[in-house]
Motif scaffolding. Structure first.
Motif, mmCIF file in Angstrom:
data_model
loop_
_atom_site.group_PDB
_atom_site.id
_atom_site.type_symbol
_atom_site.label_atom_id
_atom_site.label_comp_id
_atom_site.label_asym_id
_atom_site.label_seq_id
_atom_site.Cartn_x
_atom_site.Cartn_y
_atom_site.Cartn_z
ATOM 1 N N PRO A 73 0.802 -1.244 0.000
ATOM 2 C CA PRO A 73 0.000 0.000 0.000
ATOM 3 C C PRO A 73 0.828 1.284 0.000
ATOM 4 C CG PRO A 73 -0.066 -1.074 2.153
ATOM 5 C CD PRO A 73 0.589 -2.038 1.217
ATOM 6 N N GLN A 74 2.087 1.197 0.452
ATOM 7 C CA GLN A 74 2.920 2.400 0.506
ATOM 8 C C GLN A 74 4.024 2.406 -0.553
ATOM 9 O OE1 GLN A 74 1.576 4.448 2.399
ATOM 10 N NE2 GLN A 74 0.364 3.072 3.678
ATOM 11 N N ALA A 75 3.978 1.456 -1.485
ATOM 12 C CA ALA A 75 5.038 1.334 -2.485
ATOM 13 C C ALA A 75 4.721 2.166 -3.727
ATOM 14 C CB ALA A 75 5.229 -0.127 -2.871
ATOM 15 N N PHE A 76 5.749 2.655 -4.366
ATOM 16 C CA PHE A 76 5.639 3.415 -5.599
ATOM 17 C C PHE A 76 6.402 2.683 -6.698
ATOM 18 C CE2 PHE A 76 5.250 6.276 -2.121
ATOM 19 C CZ PHE A 76 4.317 7.225 -2.496
ATOM 20 N N TRP A 81 20.243 8.073 1.634
ATOM 21 C CA TRP A 81 19.889 7.098 0.605
ATOM 22 C C TRP A 81 19.493 5.762 1.207
ATOM 23 C CZ3 TRP A 81 22.428 2.464 0.011
ATOM 24 C CH2 TRP A 81 23.626 2.323 0.714
ATOM 25 N N GLU A 82 19.958 5.461 2.424
ATOM 26 C CA GLU A 82 19.646 4.184 3.058
ATOM 27 C C GLU A 82 18.180 4.079 3.463
ATOM 28 O OE1 GLU A 82 22.414 4.235 6.253
ATOM 29 O OE2 GLU A 82 23.969 3.182 5.115
ATOM 30 N N HIS A 83 17.488 5.225 3.526
ATOM 31 C CA HIS A 83 16.076 5.199 3.914
ATOM 32 C C HIS A 83 15.151 5.116 2.699
ATOM 33 C CE1 HIS A 83 18.161 7.361 7.292
ATOM 34 N NE2 HIS A 83 17.558 6.359 7.935
ATOM 35 N N ILE A 84 15.718 5.014 1.502
ATOM 36 C CA ILE A 84 14.934 4.824 0.273
ATOM 37 C C ILE A 84 15.126 3.372 -0.136
ATOM 38 C CG2 ILE A 84 14.442 5.702 -2.028
ATOM 39 C CD1 ILE A 84 14.270 7.786 0.241
ATOM 40 N N GLN A 85 14.132 2.549 0.125
ATOM 41 C CA GLN A 85 14.223 1.116 -0.115
ATOM 42 C C GLN A 85 13.677 0.791 -1.507
ATOM 43 O OE1 GLN A 85 15.903 -0.122 2.261
ATOM 44 N NE2 GLN A 85 15.563 1.576 3.702
ATOM 45 N N THR A 86 14.445 0.047 -2.311
ATOM 46 C CA THR A 86 14.033 -0.295 -3.672
ATOM 47 C C THR A 86 14.012 -1.807 -3.848
ATOM 48 O OG1 THR A 86 16.326 -0.168 -4.454
ATOM 49 C CG2 THR A 86 14.983 1.835 -4.636
ATOM 50 N N ASP A 87 13.218 -2.226 -4.833
ATOM 51 C CA ASP A 87 13.112 -3.648 -5.138
ATOM 52 C C ASP A 87 12.525 -3.791 -6.542
ATOM 53 O OD1 ASP A 87 13.319 -6.362 -4.779
ATOM 54 O OD2 ASP A 87 11.387 -6.554 -3.768
ATOM 55 N N ASN A 88 12.592 -5.003 -7.068
ATOM 56 C CA ASN A 88 12.023 -5.335 -8.381
ATOM 57 C C ASN A 88 12.619 -4.469 -9.497
ATOM 58 O OD1 ASN A 88 10.273 -7.132 -6.998
ATOM 59 N ND2 ASN A 88 8.805 -5.465 -6.659
ATOM 60 N N VAL A 109 9.773 4.607 1.431
ATOM 61 C CA VAL A 109 10.641 5.437 2.263
ATOM 62 C C VAL A 109 10.407 5.077 3.725
ATOM 63 C CG1 VAL A 109 11.333 7.792 2.862
ATOM 64 C CG2 VAL A 109 10.473 7.281 0.560
ATOM 65 N N THR A 110 11.496 4.910 4.467
ATOM 66 C CA THR A 110 11.398 4.631 5.901
ATOM 67 C C THR A 110 11.863 5.849 6.696
ATOM 68 O OG1 THR A 110 13.614 3.649 5.915
ATOM 69 C CG2 THR A 110 11.736 2.164 5.585
ATOM 70 N N LEU A 111 11.343 5.965 7.903
ATOM 71 C CA LEU A 111 11.667 7.102 8.767
ATOM 72 C C LEU A 111 12.986 6.838 9.495
ATOM 73 C CD1 LEU A 111 10.506 9.825 9.812
ATOM 74 C CD2 LEU A 111 9.546 8.524 11.719
ATOM 75 N N PRO A 112 13.931 7.796 9.471
ATOM 76 C CA PRO A 112 15.212 7.589 10.155
ATOM 77 C C PRO A 112 15.042 7.427 11.673
ATOM 78 C CG PRO A 112 15.356 9.412 8.597
ATOM 79 C CD PRO A 112 13.900 9.059 8.703
ATOM 80 N N ASP A 113 15.866 6.583 12.248
ATOM 81 C CA ASP A 113 15.970 6.418 13.708
ATOM 82 C C ASP A 113 14.650 5.993 14.344
ATOM 83 O OD1 ASP A 113 18.610 7.326 13.454
ATOM 84 O OD2 ASP A 113 17.977 9.420 13.709
ATOM 85 N N THR A 172 10.877 -0.126 12.741
ATOM 86 C CA THR A 172 10.956 0.565 11.460
ATOM 87 C C THR A 172 9.580 1.096 11.062
ATOM 88 O OG1 THR A 172 12.760 -0.850 10.759
ATOM 89 C CG2 THR A 172 11.541 0.307 9.032
ATOM 90 N N THR A 173 9.563 2.368 10.663
ATOM 91 C CA THR A 173 8.312 3.018 10.267
ATOM 92 C C THR A 173 8.396 3.411 8.797
ATOM 93 O OG1 THR A 173 8.014 3.907 12.499
ATOM 94 C CG2 THR A 173 6.763 4.949 10.724
ATOM 95 N N ILE A 174 7.416 2.998 8.034
ATOM 96 C CA ILE A 174 7.353 3.349 6.610
ATOM 97 C C ILE A 174 6.549 4.639 6.461
ATOM 98 C CG2 ILE A 174 6.542 2.615 4.336
ATOM 99 C CD1 ILE A 174 6.936 -0.277 5.251
ATOM 100 N N ILE A 175 7.116 5.586 5.745
ATOM 101 C CA ILE A 175 6.429 6.864 5.507
ATOM 102 C C ILE A 175 5.199 6.601 4.641
ATOM 103 C CG2 ILE A 175 6.667 9.201 4.585
ATOM 104 C CD1 ILE A 175 8.421 8.680 6.970
#
Length: 241
Positions: free
Chosen positions: A31-34, A83-90, A101-105, A109-112
């Motif tokens: 649901p939060q993927a682009f 850049w580590e908080h921008i998760q990519t796949d496929n 995108v995940t929230l730092p610290d 883990t929280t997904i924006i």
């Protein structure tokens, strides 16, 4: 209750481990993927650069800047996205991939949310395009039509423009008809005055011609018969003789 807590802790551990190992698995239905599609050939032609891990890193860095700028401008917070908080796949060879995108610290883990990332993209879309040397058409965030530049609304409504054009045309036609009618009336009036002036002159000319004809007839008559005075003189002479 305890089962839910265990499930949450377990999922958090899995996400944390995935981040540490750098192998996020993002499904298309997340649901939060682009999904992002890039068209390098269409944008740059023969000068298109090769897509590789370095270019993907550049995209992540641009998105990290985008998220930092959004949190600073919209929320007044300095959140140090990297850049580590921008998760990519496929990632595919046709240059498409999914990211979130995940929230730092944040622990766990929280997904924006997708809405916030979309707002961030909308805020810095031009900068992202510039970094990647692409445009809205060749760097596509699939499904995020709202991130495109909003259509420019005319300062004046279209129907008002059309109405003004029609009214202007009607006014011009009315002015033309009024001016044409005025000119025609002036022309007709002048023609009538010329006719009135011409009529007495023609009558005078007719009388002059008639008098001339009468004088000619009289002279002809006199030329054919002797005058009465001459006849009277002849009669006196005859009587004397």
């Amino acid at each position: 209750m305890w089962m839910k807590l265990l499930l949450i802790v377990g999922l958090a551990g899995i996400c944390t481990q995935a981040i540490e190992e750098g192998r996020w698995r993002i499904s298309e239905s997340h649901p939060q993927a682009f999904k992002v599609r890039l068209s390098l050939k269409a944008a740059l032609g023969d000068e298109a650069y090769a897509w590789n891990e370095n270019e993907l890193y550049l995209f992540k860095a641009a998105m990290a800047y985008t998220m930092r700028q959004y949190y600073w401008a919209d929320k007044g917070q300095q959140v140090n996205f990297t850049w580590e908080h921008i998760q990519t796949d496929n990632v595919t060879q046709r240059i498409s991939f999914h990211f979130l995108v995940t929230l730092p610290d944040a622990v766990p883990t929280t997904i924006i949310s997708k809405a916030e990332v979309e707002a961030a993209i909308r805020l810095s879309r031009g900068r992202i395009n510039s970094v990647m040397m692409l445009s809205d058409d060749t760097l596509e965030f699939v499904g995020l039509l709202a991130t495109l530049a909003p259509p420019v609304e005319p300062a004046v409504e279209v129907w008002l423009i059309v109405f003004g054009v029609v009214i202007g045309f009607v006014v011009l036609v009315g002015v033309f008809l009024i001016v044409s009618g005025f000119r025609n009336r002036r022309k007709n009036s002048k023609s009538k005055m010329d006719d009135d002036e011409r009529k007495p002159s023609e009558e005078r000319q007719g009388k002059v011609l008639q008098y001339s004809y009468q004088m000619r007839d009289e002279r002809q008559r006199l030329s054919r018969s002797p005058p009465q005075e001459l006849m009277a003189v002849l009669g006196v002479l005859i009587s004397v003789i």
